[in-house]
Design a protein around this motif. Structure first.
Motif, PDB file in Angstrom:
ATOM      1  N   VAL B  69       0.694  -1.127  -0.089  1.00 31.25           N
ATOM      2  CA  VAL B  69       0.379  -0.251   0.162  1.00 31.25           C
ATOM      3  C   VAL B  69       0.647   0.951   0.182  1.00 31.25           C
ATOM      4  CG1 VAL B  69      -1.619   1.231   1.107  1.00 31.25           C
ATOM      5  CG2 VAL B  69      -1.754  -0.976   1.462  1.00 31.25           C
ATOM      6  N   ALA B  70       2.333   1.147   1.018  1.00 32.42           N
ATOM      7  CA  ALA B  70       2.774   2.624   0.740  1.00 32.42           C
ATOM      8  C   ALA B  70       3.499   2.522  -0.278  1.00 32.42           C
ATOM      9  CB  ALA B  70       3.783   2.455   2.252  1.00 32.42           C
ATOM     10  N   ASP B  71       4.097   1.726  -0.669  1.00 34.01           N
ATOM     11  CA  ASP B  71       4.806   1.784  -2.042  1.00 34.01           C
ATOM     12  C   ASP B  71       3.920   2.338  -3.303  1.00 34.01           C
ATOM     13  OD1 ASP B  71       6.239   0.941  -4.206  1.00 34.01           O
ATOM     14  OD2 ASP B  71       5.609  -0.373  -5.164  1.00 34.01           O
ATOM     15  N   ALA B  72       2.419   1.933  -3.581  1.00 37.16           N
ATOM     16  CA  ALA B  72       1.446   2.554  -4.956  1.00 37.16           C
ATOM     17  C   ALA B  72       1.086   4.090  -4.082  1.00 37.16           C
ATOM     18  CB  ALA B  72       0.582   1.493  -4.295  1.00 37.16           C
ATOM     19  N   PHE B  73       1.160   4.108  -2.510  1.00 40.77           N
ATOM     20  CA  PHE B  73       0.715   5.363  -2.350  1.00 40.77           C
ATOM     21  C   PHE B  73       1.411   6.466  -2.128  1.00 40.77           C
ATOM     22  CE2 PHE B  73      -0.054   8.524   0.895  1.00 40.77           C
ATOM     23  CZ  PHE B  73      -0.968   9.027   1.350  1.00 40.77           C
ATOM     24  N   THR B  74       3.132   6.027  -2.829  1.00 37.40           N
ATOM     25  CA  THR B  74       3.677   6.950  -2.467  1.00 37.40           C
ATOM     26  C   THR B  74       4.484   7.320  -3.886  1.00 37.40           C
ATOM     27  OG1 THR B  74       4.841   6.059  -0.725  1.00 37.40           O
ATOM     28  CG2 THR B  74       6.486   7.429  -1.785  1.00 37.40           C
ATOM     29  N   ALA B  75       3.302   6.710  -4.967  1.00 37.22           N
ATOM     30  CA  ALA B  75       3.578   6.841  -6.264  1.00 37.22           C
ATOM     31  C   ALA B  75       3.507   7.745  -6.876  1.00 37.22           C
ATOM     32  CB  ALA B  75       3.555   5.144  -7.296  1.00 37.22           C
ATOM     33  N   VAL B 130      -8.509  -6.204   8.276  1.00 37.14           N
ATOM     34  CA  VAL B 130      -7.603  -5.740   6.226  1.00 37.14           C
ATOM     35  C   VAL B 130      -7.549  -7.279   5.554  1.00 37.14           C
ATOM     36  CG1 VAL B 130      -6.982  -3.867   6.531  1.00 37.14           C
ATOM     37  CG2 VAL B 130      -5.227  -5.478   7.039  1.00 37.14           C
ATOM     38  N   GLY B 131      -8.230  -8.467   6.018  1.00 33.99           N
ATOM     39  CA  GLY B 131      -7.611  -9.266   5.037  1.00 33.99           C
ATOM     40  C   GLY B 131      -7.730 -10.708   6.095  1.00 33.99           C
ATOM     41  N   ILE B 132      -7.680 -11.883   5.313  1.00 29.28           N
ATOM     42  CA  ILE B 132      -7.147 -13.230   6.065  1.00 29.28           C
ATOM     43  C   ILE B 132      -6.234 -13.694   6.009  1.00 29.28           C
ATOM     44  CG2 ILE B 132      -9.198 -15.667   6.770  1.00 29.28           C
ATOM     45  CD1 ILE B 132     -11.110 -13.576   6.152  1.00 29.28           C
ATOM     46  N   MET B 315      -8.018   1.531   2.402  1.00 34.10           N
ATOM     47  CA  MET B 315      -9.101   1.052   2.038  1.00 34.10           C
ATOM     48  C   MET B 315      -9.961   0.587   0.880  1.00 34.10           C
ATOM     49  SD  MET B 315     -10.019   0.343   5.254  1.00 34.10           S
ATOM     50  CE  MET B 315      -8.668   0.286   6.067  1.00 34.10           C
ATOM     51  N   ASP B 316      -9.170   1.217   0.269  1.00 38.86           N
ATOM     52  CA  ASP B 316      -9.495   0.861  -1.533  1.00 38.86           C
ATOM     53  C   ASP B 316      -8.503  -0.006  -2.510  1.00 38.86           C
ATOM     54  OD1 ASP B 316     -10.880   0.344  -4.248  1.00 38.86           O
ATOM     55  OD2 ASP B 316      -9.723   1.914  -4.648  1.00 38.86           O
ATOM     56  N   TYR B 317      -7.287   0.087  -2.947  1.00 29.01           N
ATOM     57  CA  TYR B 317      -6.401  -0.794  -2.761  1.00 29.01           C
ATOM     58  C   TYR B 317      -5.564  -1.722  -1.995  1.00 29.01           C
ATOM     59  CZ  TYR B 317      -1.805  -2.142  -5.499  1.00 29.01           C
ATOM     60  OH  TYR B 317      -0.826  -2.620  -6.207  1.00 29.01           O
ATOM     61  N   GLY B 318      -5.282  -1.039  -0.735  1.00 29.98           N
ATOM     62  CA  GLY B 318      -5.128  -2.238  -0.185  1.00 29.98           C
ATOM     63  C   GLY B 318      -6.087  -3.984   0.568  1.00 29.98           C
ATOM     64  N   LEU B 319      -7.525  -3.109   0.194  1.00 35.18           N
ATOM     65  CA  LEU B 319      -8.214  -4.317   0.617  1.00 35.18           C
ATOM     66  C   LEU B 319      -8.821  -5.393  -0.711  1.00 35.18           C
ATOM     67  CD1 LEU B 319     -11.470  -3.008   3.228  1.00 35.18           C
ATOM     68  CD2 LEU B 319      -8.830  -4.111   3.263  1.00 35.18           C
ATOM     69  N   MET B 336     -15.697  -6.143   3.947  1.00 33.02           N
ATOM     70  CA  MET B 336     -15.148  -5.219   2.734  1.00 33.02           C
ATOM     71  C   MET B 336     -15.609  -4.399   3.350  1.00 33.02           C
ATOM     72  SD  MET B 336     -13.566  -5.247  -0.709  1.00 33.02           S
ATOM     73  CE  MET B 336     -12.377  -6.707  -0.004  1.00 33.02           C
ATOM     74  N   ALA B 337     -17.071  -4.272   3.297  1.00 37.78           N
ATOM     75  CA  ALA B 337     -17.904  -2.791   3.613  1.00 37.78           C
ATOM     76  C   ALA B 337     -18.388  -2.694   4.756  1.00 37.78           C
ATOM     77  CB  ALA B 337     -19.587  -3.076   3.226  1.00 37.78           C
ATOM     78  N   GLU B 338     -18.236  -3.642   5.440  1.00 37.16           N
ATOM     79  CA  GLU B 338     -18.129  -3.399   6.907  1.00 37.16           C
ATOM     80  C   GLU B 338     -16.578  -2.511   7.398  1.00 37.16           C
ATOM     81  OE1 GLU B 338     -18.273  -6.648  10.966  1.00 37.16           O
ATOM     82  OE2 GLU B 338     -19.377  -7.006   8.978  1.00 37.16           O
ATOM     83  N   THR B 339     -15.588  -2.968   7.061  1.00 44.31           N
ATOM     84  CA  THR B 339     -14.157  -2.261   7.688  1.00 44.31           C
ATOM     85  C   THR B 339     -13.879  -0.545   6.900  1.00 44.31           C
ATOM     86  OG1 THR B 339     -12.627  -3.728   7.048  1.00 44.31           O
ATOM     87  CG2 THR B 339     -12.103  -2.274   6.588  1.00 44.31           C
ATOM     88  N   VAL B 340     -14.540  -1.100   5.676  1.00 46.01           N
ATOM     89  CA  VAL B 340     -15.037   0.639   5.042  1.00 46.01           C
ATOM     90  C   VAL B 340     -15.626   1.752   6.209  1.00 46.01           C
ATOM     91  CG1 VAL B 340     -15.035   2.091   3.288  1.00 46.01           C
ATOM     92  CG2 VAL B 340     -14.164   0.115   2.743  1.00 46.01           C
ATOM     93  N   SER B 341     -16.606   0.994   6.555  1.00 46.83           N
ATOM     94  CA  SER B 341     -17.694   2.024   7.553  1.00 46.83           C
ATOM     95  C   SER B 341     -17.025   1.990   9.020  1.00 46.83           C
ATOM     96  CB  SER B 341     -19.257   1.505   6.876  1.00 46.83           C
ATOM     97  OG  SER B 341     -19.098   0.269   8.187  1.00 46.83           O
ATOM     98  N   ALA B 342     -16.216   1.036   9.032  1.00 45.77           N
ATOM     99  CA  ALA B 342     -15.451   1.520  10.829  1.00 45.77           C
ATOM    100  C   ALA B 342     -14.753   2.198  10.800  1.00 45.77           C
ATOM    101  CB  ALA B 342     -14.544  -0.429  10.757  1.00 45.77           C
ATOM    102  N   TRP B 343     -14.214   2.821   9.063  1.00 43.74           N
ATOM    103  CA  TRP B 343     -13.144   3.462   9.094  1.00 43.74           C
ATOM    104  C   TRP B 343     -14.229   5.217   8.970  1.00 43.74           C
ATOM    105  CZ3 TRP B 343      -8.835   6.030   9.422  1.00 43.74           C
ATOM    106  CH2 TRP B 343      -8.324   7.142   9.011  1.00 43.74           C
ATOM    107  N   GLU B 344     -14.821   5.212   7.635  1.00 46.00           N
ATOM    108  CA  GLU B 344     -15.640   6.194   8.126  1.00 46.00           C
ATOM    109  C   GLU B 344     -16.145   7.102   8.906  1.00 46.00           C
ATOM    110  OE1 GLU B 344     -17.471   5.370   4.551  1.00 46.00           O
ATOM    111  OE2 GLU B 344     -15.661   5.772   3.000  1.00 46.00           O
TER     112      GLU B 344
END
Lengths: 317, 346, 310
Positions: B69-75, B130-132, B315-319, B336-344
């Protein structure tokens, strides 16, 4: 009284010339050959080592050397680069140079020129020799306990930072710097000193105007070798803690504030890659990083050797 | 003379360095009593990362996801200073609760004691699944067994199994812990992750821990097996021998294909045997899996818009991408929707 | 300049400014020399503090157990010590003959011109970082050398290949100290030997080497100490992760004291029972420090004795 010469082992005046002529010394030739052969093995190892590393690294060197050197740590082997490792190692070397050289040279001057013949002086000497033999990983413990976590010091160094790593490596090379500088100072002819004192110079004036300039090539040789050593040391940095996962490259090369920040370094990147399961990291990238590191280290070593040879030739001539 | 000025400079530096050196001396001796407090937790690890920086620490299992995620974010956002390290979930929480990190990777949910630590330091956080990570239990391709129960695995790998060199050695123990006691007569060689690995810890926690507790055993595995940090080595060793035994992260087993046999697993002896697939892992019907989390410091997120952008991106690219790239099982759509709503809804 | 100038004693002492500067310089140089003592004290202090913590908190029976599993509270010292011995012994079997032979050739046989070429090559070998030897041991020595001779050798690394790697690393060290020792033998001895008709071989083997023997012994001891303290080669090529079962055979994977320290430090995921793993690092470090210090002191003694001979 006549002296009777007894023939020994069948020697007679007639055949003595014959027996003095040597048979070919087979054993001696064999011995010489074995010695030379052993030496060639050591040199052969160096050749095989360089060949192995370069051929393992070839897929990277031949296709993306520029990207590899300027690239950053990345999760994909085909994209990962070492710029941050180079930057970290550069800062480590600079810090080592700033801290260890003045300290080491000053200490050597004290021991050679000022130190009285007391117990304390000889204790310091013995202590330095022993420090030179302490394994590098133990210096890592010093770095971890004092420069990274030490009370009060961690605020100064910023924890796991180039500053903490650099101070650790400076402590590591300090004994070597002191010992090589001592040797260089010892090689200064005492006539030079006496001439200086004779015209009324103080001790410090003699040191700075005569001894140090004369010993400078020897001192520089030693310091170059210590920098090369510091650049290649991994064990202390494992304990101090470098980042091998991901670190973004935003601060520029000469943004000095990063000496207190998280950092990456060449030797620990190589270590981490060499232990990865993925072949692209374990073989190709690790080897390519090694080529860069070894090129740097050999460059420093050759500079030191050339410098020494030039001045030795000059002095002799 | 140039040389002279060079040495004069060196000596000026020596003076400074010597002064620093003696400072270091006094503060070190003053601080020696405090050392125990700061030494292990690196509590004094200040770091000078300023406002816009993002520092992620924690689980080495989750590290590959965060690195991607950090790699793609930094781009996209090269101006944001990002660093990711993976010393371990516990170490990560120690730093997180001291307020040193922005995000803590975790291969388990935060412990009560750790949460109390955070609360004591006024660190509030949001937990995001974020994942299993599924664990595949496997043997060589010709192994005749198809399904193993938790009792079978206990009798092969618990500390009580120490010294067993044949599957049938485990039968007596197998009966004791509720198995059927019909393990075959074949030599047993085990290759699996070592104690430094998150997969090792999860295997103990999910498969062995309850029975170990019941039987008053130490919470660990047997010691006498070959451990390797390299999943490819584990797969290689296991595939070369039809009566071998081992476990790895699910994605590695899936990649190895027919060169190994992946067992179906039943939690109870005689229960339903379930093969690990992305679907069974995602809906938790496959029993040997664990959730992977990131924990985000709320106050830091409020103060640092770059951090918010980063987690949004996670929440997008990572998940959707990074979890699969890092060889873990992505969440299903509902989770996934649950995680995103927990963040929001933080 | 006239005769009217009056001299008094204070002027003979030179200017106070110069004298002050002398005192300052001496003080600064002395402080610099003392930092080496400070470093020693800090090393010993940081080692002992946590090492004592470790030894008082750990169950002593766990120091003699099945293997080295620091995160599970099992700290078998014999596992580390036996692995360290294996690696060191193998390294010395490789390095001692090669290094000393190189020294004998360079000091007794090589012409100055040949020497001028060979010595820098050995110095380059000396400058190769240890991580590089670790990579070389893992990627070349183990698959190509060791495993083609010994089928049982562990493919992900073992103590033999790590030992050979460490050996290569110490060849230049042995060679350089041995060469110094041989060069310190007065030429008069060689000339006297040649004068009574001894061959070069006899002179070298019967005169020069025995005269330098304490220096050669010191070279061996110092190299041994270096091999014991070498970390990265074993960490990369020793085959063991962070843990090791007790292994008596060098074809198995093994953890030396140094590699065990590196792997505790290199971090990992949190695992059950991680209690004393961190402090074990300091305990093993203290042990390592004590062992290498003893060896270095012994080597120093040996050198001192040999210096007295001439």
């Amino acid at each position: 009284m006549a002296i009777a010469i007894k023939p020994v082992g069948g020697l007679t005046p007639a055949n003595i010339g014959e027996s003095l002529r040597r048979k070919p010394d087979l054993k001696g030739a064999l011995f010489q050959f074995v010695m030379l052969f052993s030496l060639s093995i050591s040199i052969g190892v160096l050749v095989v080592l360089l060949y192995t590393v370069v051929s393992d690294a070839w897929p990277v060197l031949s296709t993306r050397l520029g990207d590899f050197v300027t690239g950053t740590l990345a999760p994909d082997a085909g994209r990962a680069g070492i710029s941050q490792g180079l930057k970290g190692t550069f800062y480590l070397c600079v810090i080592v140079a700033i801290v260890a050289f003045p300290l080491g040279i000053a200490a050597a001057i004290y021991l050679e020129e000022y130190a009285p013949r007391t117990r304390l002086s000889s204790f310091i000497e013995v202590n330095i020799r022993n420090l030179a033999g302490v394994p590098s990983v133990v210096y890592g413990i010093l770095g971890l306990a004092i420069f990274v976590n030490g009370w009060g010091i961690s605020a100064l160094t910023g924890g796991r930072s180039p500053l903490a790593g650099g101070l650790t490596l400076a402590a590591l090379v300090l004994p070597v710097v002191i010992i090589t500088t001592q040797e260089a100072i010892r090689a200064v002819p005492s006539a030079l000193r006496e001439a200086g004192f004779g015209v009324g110079a103080t001790k410090w004036e003699v040191i700075k105007d005569h001894i140090l300039p004369y010993a400078a090539p020897g001192i520089l040789t030693g310091t170059l070798l210590s920098i090369a050593r510091a650049a290649g040391e991994a064990a202390p940095l494992l304990l101090v803690g470098t980042i091998t996962g991901f670190i973004s490259n935003s601060p520029g090369w000469f943004d000095v504030r990063q000496v207190q920040d998280k950092f990456a370094a060449m030797p620990t990147i190589i270590t981490s890659w060499a232990k990865q399961p993925e072949e692209g990291f374990r073989v190709e990238n690790a080897a390519a990083a090694i080529v860069v590191l070894v090129a740097f280290v050999i460059l420093l070593n050759s500079a030191a050797i050339l410098l020494r040879n030039r001045f030795e030739a000059k002095r002799a001539g | 003379m140039k040389l002279r000025s060079f040495f004069t400079l060196l000596f000026a530096l020596a003076l400074v360095a010597a002064a620093c050196g003696s400072d270091a001396d006094t503060s070190a001796s003053d601080g020696s009593t405090d050392e125990s407090a700061s030494a292990d937790g690196s509590a004094a690890d200040g770091g000078s990362s300023g406002g816009g920086d993002i520092f992620i620490s924690g689980s080495s299992t989750v590290e590959p996801i965060s690195v991607r995620v950090a790699d793609a974010f930094t781009a996209d956002r090269p101006e944001v200073n990002t660093a990711v390290e993976g010393p371990g979930t516990g170490d990560g929480f120690q730093k997180f609760c001291a307020g040193e990190t922005d995000i803590s990777d975790a291969s388990r949910a935060i412990k009560e004691s750790e949460a109390e630590d955070c609360a004591a330091n006024g660190v509030e956080f949001v937990e995001l699944k974020v994942g299993i990570d599924g664990i595949a239990v496997m043997s060589g391709p010709g192994n005749p067994l198809s399904c193993l129960s938790f009792a079978d695995m206990y009798s092969l790998t618990s500390p009580e199994a120490e010294g067993f060199e044949n599957w049938s050695d485990a039968n007596e123990l197998n009966l004791e812990v509720g198995g059927s006691g019909d393990l075959p007569d074949a030599p047993l060689t085990i290759t699996a992750p070592g104690e430094e690995s998150g997969t090792f810890a999860s295997f103990i926690e999910i498969v062995l821990e309850d029975t170990l507790d019941e039987r008053g055993q130490e919470i660990t595995t047997r010691f006498d097996y070959q451990s390797s940090p390299n999943d490819n080595v584990i797969i290689n060793n296991v595939s070369s021998d039809d009566s071998s035994f081992g476990w790895v992260g699910y994605a590695f087993a899936e990649e190895a294909g027919d060169s190994i046999k992946v067992f179906e697993i039943s939690e109870e002896e005689g229960g339903e045997c379930i093969a690990p697939t992305p679907a069974t892992i995602a809906d938790n019907s496959y029993p040997i899996s664990r959730d992977l989390f990131i924990y985000v410091n709320k106050a830091k997120a409020a103060a640092n818009p770059d951090l918010v952008d980063f987690v949004d991106f996670y929440m997008d690219y990572g998940l959707k991408t990074a979890v699969a790239d890092a060889k873990y099982v992505p969440l299903d759509d509902a989770a996934m929707a649950e995680t995103v709503s927990a963040w929001e809804g933080r | 300049m006239t005769a009217a100038v009056k001299w008094d004693v204070s002027e003979l002492q030179g200017s106070p400014h110069r004298r002050n500067r002398e005192r300052w310089v001496k003080g600064v140089a002395f402080a610099a020399a003392l930092t080496s003592v400070l470093i020693s004290l800090l090393i010993i202090g940081s080692l002992l503090f946590e090492a004592v913590n470790f030894i008082t908190n750990v169950d002593l029976s766990r120091l003699w157990d099945r293997g080295w599993f620091p995160r599970r509270g099992v700290f078998d010292l014999k596992t580390l010590i036996v692995a360290t011995l294996w690696v060191t012994v193998i390294a010395m079997i490789v390095a001692a003959p090669l290094g000393m032979a190189a020294a004998v050739y360079m000091s007794e046989y090589a012409t100055p011109r040949v020497r001028k070429i060979l010595k820098p090559i050995l110095e380059v070998l000396a400058g190769i970082p240890s991580v590089v030897l670790g990579f070389f041991a893992l990627q070349f020595i183990n698959p190509t050398l060791v495993r083609s001779w010994i089928d049982d050798a562990n493919s992900s690394g073992n103590m033999i290949s790590a030992g050979i790697g460490v050996g290569i690393l110490t060849i230049p060290l042995i060679a350089s100290i041995s060469e110094d020792a041989l060069a310190a033998v007065p030429n008069a001895l060689r000339e006297a030997s040649a004068g009574i008709g001894a061959r070069k071989l006899t002179t070298t083997v019967a005169i020069v080497i025995p005269a330098a023997v304490s220096g050669l012994v010191a070279a061996f001891i110092i190299a041994t100490s270096r091999a014991i303290g070498e970390t990265m080669v074993v960490f990369i090529a020793g085959g063991a992760a962070a843990t090791a079962l007790f292994a008596g055979s060098p074809v198995d994977q093994g953890l030396t004291m140094t590699a065990a320290m590196a792997s505790v430090a290199a971090g990992s995921d949190e695992v059950v029972g991680s209690g004393e793993a961190f402090t074990s690092l300091f305990f093993v470090g203290a042990l390592l420090f004590a062992i290498t210090l003893c060896l270095n002191v012994i080597a120093d003694r040996v050198v001192k004795r040999y210096r007295l001979e001439y």
